[in-house]
Design an enzyme around this catalytic site. Structure first.
Site, PDB file in Angstrom:
ATOM      1  N   SER A 119       0.846  -1.288   0.057  1.00  0.00           N
ATOM      2  CA  SER A 119       0.235   0.124  -0.129  1.00  0.00           C
ATOM      3  C   SER A 119       0.737   1.268   0.179  1.00  0.00           C
ATOM      4  CB  SER A 119      -0.861  -0.084   1.343  1.00  0.00           C
ATOM      5  OG  SER A 119      -1.601   1.270   1.492  1.00  0.00           O
ATOM      6  N   TYR A 142      -2.408   5.300  -4.372  1.00  0.00           N
ATOM      7  CA  TYR A 142      -3.573   6.212  -4.195  1.00  0.00           C
ATOM      8  C   TYR A 142      -3.163   7.453  -5.088  1.00  0.00           C
ATOM      9  CZ  TYR A 142      -5.485   3.780  -0.213  1.00  0.00           C
ATOM     10  OH  TYR A 142      -6.354   2.906   0.579  1.00  0.00           O
ATOM     11  N   THR A 172      -5.765   2.438  -6.778  1.00  0.00           N
ATOM     12  CA  THR A 172      -7.050   2.168  -6.050  1.00  0.00           C
ATOM     13  C   THR A 172      -8.039   3.432  -6.549  1.00  0.00           C
ATOM     14  OG1 THR A 172      -6.036   1.011  -4.503  1.00  0.00           O
ATOM     15  CG2 THR A 172      -8.007   2.464  -3.907  1.00  0.00           C
ATOM     16  N   LYS A 267      -8.033  -0.674  -9.076  1.00  0.00           N
ATOM     17  CA  LYS A 267      -8.836  -1.646  -8.096  1.00  0.00           C
ATOM     18  C   LYS A 267      -9.752  -0.764  -7.681  1.00  0.00           C
ATOM     19  CE  LYS A 267      -7.390  -3.048  -3.347  1.00  0.00           C
ATOM     20  NZ  LYS A 267      -8.311  -2.436  -2.970  1.00  0.00           N
ATOM     21  N   HIS A 291     -13.265  -2.125  -1.377  1.00  0.00           N
ATOM     22  CA  HIS A 291     -12.474  -1.758  -0.221  1.00  0.00           C
ATOM     23  C   HIS A 291     -12.897  -2.401   1.016  1.00  0.00           C
ATOM     24  CE1 HIS A 291      -9.299   1.276  -0.224  1.00  0.00           C
ATOM     25  NE2 HIS A 291      -9.354   1.388   1.157  1.00  0.00           N
TER      26      HIS A 291
END
Length: 397
Positions: A119, A142, A172, A267, A291
């Protein structure tokens, strides 16, 4: 046979043999406020529960005397051959669960013949994880932009991941704003966290967790704030909120496609139209995800959304799924409905909280054993053979 060592102090009766066993051990190992962060969802947690219950609405077709002594589990994700169709989905600030965090989880994934998606909000930097692992893993992005300078942090993070050797990028797209995670807020995991004497006492009762919390201090998003400690964790959490992009559009994703030349996956897809748009953008695959029920409460369960996305994509790019996967039979159902592989988040966090890296490795071995057993009992030789003829919708109750 699992090669994961057990703590010899555990009796046979107390040794975990299912993901749910690890969940119970994780609950005992973690303070309530951290448990709310790990196990909670948004608002009334309708979608969180739906992710699990969706698997109950499917039954498996069983054929006998097929002569299959074993089961082939290998698949490919991000151009990498995996020995089982399960990978680790990205989870942020994993060091709150266990100080080894994403670094330990990635090592465990390697031991199981699979990979981890790291992440942007990891408790370790991409460089630290790359240095501690033998294989190239995947990076989750992100698509953030600094609210003060307008700097495209996405481009910076992509450059770091590429330099560190990450093989694929998962972008994401379902976090334009933070979900309303009321259970977290109720137990003090808001921004900033709210400590009370009872919460401090609750943490102190978990002596091992508290010791590592104080000595290792792996609780911040190290890609944003390269410091340790509670103050750094608060700063990184506040930074995440300020960097979110409710105005993000497909054009922004097109720029990311230009910046990253390797395999790229989108995603957070639940709608077939979005899957089509991602493919036209040049995505190499999509990950059907909500999520983990932590964003829009009332959104479709991922397994419910999967068939329509698979039908729209029609085999042109792979489709993956995460959300609610707790059993090897869940994995088999998702593959039969068209997924190429599935990601797990909470299950590996349960293993990490309970037993660190060894716990994650054992959770993955549990999945492997359950998938193999399920396929053998179904009379199926390989995950590559699975399709919709292998599942039935359960009759209404």
């Amino acid at each position: 046979m699992s090669t994961v060592p057990f703590d010899l102090s555990l009796s046979v009766r107390n040794r975990p043999i299912t993901v749910e066993d690890y969940r119970k051990r994780a609950r005992r190992a973690l303070p309530t406020m951290v448990w709310a962060f790990v196990d909670g969802g948004a608002e009334d947690e309708i979608t969180l529960r739906a992710n699990r219950s969706a698997f109950d609405r499917w039954r498996l077709r069983s054929r006998v005397l097929t002569g299959h002594a074993g089961a082939g589990l290998s698949t490919k994700v991000g151009g990498v051959d995996l020995s089982l169709p399960v990978f680790l989905s990205p989870t942020g600030m994993t060091g709150l669960t266990h100080w080894t965090g994403e670094r330990g989880a990635a090592r465990a994934a390697e031991r199981a013949g699979t990979r981890a998606v790291i992440s942007t909000a990891s408790s370790y930097t991409v460089e630290e994880i790359a240095e501690a692992t033998a294989e190239d893993h995947f990076f989750q992005l992100y698509p953030w932009t600094s609210a003060t300078t307008g700097e495209p942090l996405s481009k910076k993070f992509i450059g770091r991941a590429r330099q560190a050797g990450y093989r694929a990028l998962f972008v994401t797209v379902d976090v334009p704003v933070a979900g309303n995670r009321e259970r977290e807020r109720k137990y003090g995991m808001g921004i900033p966290p709210r400590m009370t004497p009872l919460r401090v006492l609750d943490g102190a009762r978990r002596a091992r967790w508290s010791y590592h919390f104080l000595t290792k201090q792996r609780i911040s998003s190290r890609m944003l704030v390269d410091e340790r400690g509670a103050a750094a964790a608060v700063r990184s959490a506040k930074a995440q909120e300020s960097l979110m992009r409710p105005d993000l559009r497909w054009d922004d994703l097109a720029r990311i496609r230009d910046w990253w030349q390797g395999p790229l996956y989108i995603k957070g897809i639940l709608d077939p139209d979005d899957a089509e748009a991602a493919m036209k953008l040049g995505a190499d695959g999509v990950l059907v995800s909500n999520h983990g029920g932590r964003q829009l409460d009332g959104a479709r369960a991922t397994l419910e959304a999967l068939p329509a996305v698979v039908d729209r994509i029609a085999g042109r790019i792979p489709v993956y799924l995460d959300g609610g996967v707790r059993r090897g039979s869940d994995v088999v159902k998702a593959l039969a409905l068209g997924a190429t592989a599935v990601g797990v988040g909470r299950p590996y966090l349960y293993g990490l909280a309970a037993r660190g890296e060894d716990g994650v490795a054992h959770v993955l071995e549990i999945f492997r054993e359950e998938i193999e057993r399920t396929l053998t009992l179904m009379g199926v030789a390989s995950v590559a053979e699975l399709d919709r003829t292998h599942v039935y919708q359960a009759p209404p109750t």
